[in-house]
Design a protein around this motif. Structure first.
Motif, PDB file in Angstrom:
ATOM      1  N   SER A 201       0.867  -1.176   0.000  1.00 38.04           N
ATOM      2  CA  SER A 201       0.000   0.000   0.000  1.00 38.04           C
ATOM      3  C   SER A 201       0.902   1.223   0.000  1.00 38.04           C
ATOM      4  O   SER A 201       1.866   1.276   0.762  1.00 38.04           O
ATOM      5  CB  SER A 201      -0.902   0.037   1.242  1.00 38.04           C
ATOM      6  OG  SER A 201      -1.690  -1.127   1.354  1.00 38.04           O
ATOM      7  N   ILE A 202       0.611   2.184  -0.852  1.00 41.63           N
ATOM      8  CA  ILE A 202       1.361   3.442  -0.895  1.00 41.63           C
ATOM      9  C   ILE A 202       0.427   4.559  -0.454  1.00 41.63           C
ATOM     10  O   ILE A 202      -0.661   4.721  -1.015  1.00 41.63           O
ATOM     11  CB  ILE A 202       1.916   3.725  -2.297  1.00 41.63           C
ATOM     12  CG1 ILE A 202       2.918   2.627  -2.702  1.00 41.63           C
ATOM     13  CG2 ILE A 202       2.585   5.094  -2.354  1.00 41.63           C
ATOM     14  CD1 ILE A 202       3.354   2.692  -4.160  1.00 41.63           C
ATOM     15  N   VAL A 203       0.834   5.304   0.566  1.00 43.54           N
ATOM     16  CA  VAL A 203       0.035   6.414   1.065  1.00 43.54           C
ATOM     17  C   VAL A 203       0.604   7.712   0.500  1.00 43.54           C
ATOM     18  O   VAL A 203       1.762   8.050   0.752  1.00 43.54           O
ATOM     19  CB  VAL A 203       0.031   6.467   2.610  1.00 43.54           C
ATOM     20  CG1 VAL A 203      -0.802   7.656   3.094  1.00 43.54           C
ATOM     21  CG2 VAL A 203      -0.510   5.163   3.189  1.00 43.54           C
ATOM     22  N   HIS A 204      -0.204   8.412  -0.276  1.00 42.03           N
ATOM     23  CA  HIS A 204       0.181   9.729  -0.803  1.00 42.03           C
ATOM     24  C   HIS A 204      -0.417  10.800   0.111  1.00 42.03           C
ATOM     25  O   HIS A 204      -1.634  10.873   0.259  1.00 42.03           O
ATOM     26  CB  HIS A 204      -0.366   9.932  -2.216  1.00 42.03           C
ATOM     27  CG  HIS A 204       0.488   9.355  -3.286  1.00 42.03           C
ATOM     28  ND1 HIS A 204       0.240   9.572  -4.627  1.00 42.03           N
ATOM     29  CD2 HIS A 204       1.594   8.587  -3.235  1.00 42.03           C
ATOM     30  CE1 HIS A 204       1.157   8.957  -5.347  1.00 42.03           C
ATOM     31  NE2 HIS A 204       1.986   8.341  -4.533  1.00 42.03           N
ATOM     32  N   ALA A 205       0.431  11.616   0.704  1.00 42.02           N
ATOM     33  CA  ALA A 205      -0.029  12.717   1.559  1.00 42.02           C
ATOM     34  C   ALA A 205       0.275  14.046   0.901  1.00 42.02           C
ATOM     35  O   ALA A 205       1.230  14.176   0.125  1.00 42.02           O
ATOM     36  CB  ALA A 205       0.658  12.654   2.926  1.00 42.02           C
ATOM     37  N   THR A 206      -0.536  15.039   1.202  1.00 42.00           N
ATOM     38  CA  THR A 206      -0.228  16.403   0.784  1.00 42.00           C
ATOM     39  C   THR A 206       0.822  16.985   1.725  1.00 42.00           C
ATOM     40  O   THR A 206       1.321  16.309   2.626  1.00 42.00           O
ATOM     41  CB  THR A 206      -1.503  17.267   0.772  1.00 42.00           C
ATOM     42  OG1 THR A 206      -2.155  17.162   2.045  1.00 42.00           O
ATOM     43  CG2 THR A 206      -2.469  16.822  -0.327  1.00 42.00           C
ATOM     44  N   GLN A 207       1.184  18.235   1.533  1.00 37.67           N
ATOM     45  CA  GLN A 207       2.254  18.868   2.302  1.00 37.67           C
ATOM     46  C   GLN A 207       1.837  19.006   3.783  1.00 37.67           C
ATOM     47  O   GLN A 207       0.718  19.398   4.095  1.00 37.67           O
ATOM     48  CB  GLN A 207       2.562  20.255   1.719  1.00 37.67           C
ATOM     49  CG  GLN A 207       3.162  20.204   0.326  1.00 37.67           C
ATOM     50  CD  GLN A 207       2.185  19.767  -0.754  1.00 37.67           C
ATOM     51  OE1 GLN A 207       0.985  19.933  -0.618  1.00 37.67           O
ATOM     52  NE2 GLN A 207       2.706  19.198  -1.827  1.00 37.67           N
ATOM     53  N   PHE A 208       2.767  18.696   4.675  1.00 38.78           N
ATOM     54  CA  PHE A 208       2.480  18.802   6.108  1.00 38.78           C
ATOM     55  C   PHE A 208       2.432  20.272   6.534  1.00 38.78           C
ATOM     56  O   PHE A 208       3.187  21.104   6.025  1.00 38.78           O
ATOM     57  CB  PHE A 208       3.571  18.115   6.943  1.00 38.78           C
ATOM     58  CG  PHE A 208       3.847  16.696   6.571  1.00 38.78           C
ATOM     59  CD1 PHE A 208       2.907  15.906   5.926  1.00 38.78           C
ATOM     60  CD2 PHE A 208       5.073  16.133   6.881  1.00 38.78           C
ATOM     61  CE1 PHE A 208       3.173  14.591   5.592  1.00 38.78           C
ATOM     62  CE2 PHE A 208       5.355  14.814   6.554  1.00 38.78           C
ATOM     63  CZ  PHE A 208       4.416  14.045   5.905  1.00 38.78           C
ATOM     64  N   PHE A 209       1.591  20.575   7.518  1.00 38.85           N
ATOM     65  CA  PHE A 209       1.590  21.916   8.102  1.00 38.85           C
ATOM     66  C   PHE A 209       3.010  22.309   8.530  1.00 38.85           C
ATOM     67  O   PHE A 209       3.424  23.450   8.368  1.00 38.85           O
ATOM     68  CB  PHE A 209       0.688  21.963   9.344  1.00 38.85           C
ATOM     69  CG  PHE A 209      -0.787  21.785   9.080  1.00 38.85           C
ATOM     70  CD1 PHE A 209      -1.322  21.904   7.803  1.00 38.85           C
ATOM     71  CD2 PHE A 209      -1.636  21.494  10.131  1.00 38.85           C
ATOM     72  CE1 PHE A 209      -2.685  21.743   7.582  1.00 38.85           C
ATOM     73  CE2 PHE A 209      -3.002  21.332   9.931  1.00 38.85           C
ATOM     74  CZ  PHE A 209      -3.527  21.454   8.652  1.00 38.85           C
TER      75      PHE A 209
END
Length: 248
Positions: free
Chosen positions: A126-134
């Motif tokens: 499973s690959i988790v794509h996250a947006t930019q962290f705060f």
């Protein structure tokens, strides 16, 4: 369930370890400081014995094109080889929303190479794509700075709290492999240049943010939707304004 977290002493890794252990899993941090080095292979086989899931949230210490490609290709290949030899049943990796759209960037070419190795390995993943962290806003500003000027494109992005990312990675790790990509993003979309301008002003940072449609983001030119997640993304709960208020 026993889970080894590669990069388990970093920002996401340490939060992930805590969340998994709180939910009754046996989560172990693996990093050079704990005697496990995915880049050299040191300690990997021993660390993965009896492990069900490996989560890789490690990052390259250098963003220079050749160095970052070497890091992700080598460390990922070493991990996958060790997993195959020890019977790991699920490989989870943290990556970035828009990676495939940011291939002008050496960093994102390396992340794409990492993902391709995982997909070709034969190990359920499973690959988790996250947006930019705060927490990464200063890093974005610093990378775009020339002298006292920060050049950023007027594009939308949807930043997310690192705690919410760790929670999403944790859920993914203990669920069945999706053999694909899961996206996670914050609840609010902002315009990148305006957001960084306001963030720097709030910190009394004297740099001037200049809006430039051709400004590059870690080496890549952006389109309006390059950094945005797709319609099926998991939307996290924490709003930036609430998080920022707690930082004061």
């Amino acid at each position: 369930m026993k889970v080894v977290v590669i990069g388990g002493t970093g920002l996401i890794g340490s939060k992930l370890i805590g969340k998994l252990n709180e939910h009754g899993h046996e989560a172990v941090a693996a990093a050079p400081s704990t005697g496990v080095n995915a880049l050299t292979g040191e300690g990997l086989t021993e660390a993965l014995k009896g492990v069900s899931v490996v989560v890789d949230v490690s990052n390259s210490p250098s963003f220079e094109d050749e160095a970052v490609m070497t890091f992700f290709r080598t460390s990922t290949a070493n991990l996958l080889k060790a997993e195959a030899g020890t019977g790991v049943r699920h490989h989870v990796a943290l990556s970035v929303v828009g990676t495939d759209r940011l291939q002008e960037s050496g960093y994102f070419r390396a992340k794409q190479a990492q993902e391709e190795l995982i997909k070709a390995s034969g190990i359920p993943y499973s690959i988790v794509h996250a947006t930019q962290f705060f927490e990464f806003m200063k890093g974005i500003a610093d990378e775009a700075t020339e002298g006292d000027t920060v050049r950023l494109a007027p594009v939308k992005f949807q930043p997310v709290y690192s705690d919410d990312v760790a929670a999403a990675v944790g859920r993914t790790a203990v669920d069945a492999p999706v053999n694909g990509v899961v996206e996670v993003a914050g609840p609010d979309a902002f315009q990148l240049d305006e957001f960084i301008r306001n963030a720097l002003a709030a910190k009394n940072d004297p740099r001037t943010v200049v809006t430039d449609p051709h400004a590059r983001y870690f080496g890549a030119e952006l389109q309006e939707t390059t950094l945005l997640p797709g319609p099926d993304a998991h939307i996290a709960e924490t709003r930036f304004a609430d998080w920022a208020a707690q930082q004061k």
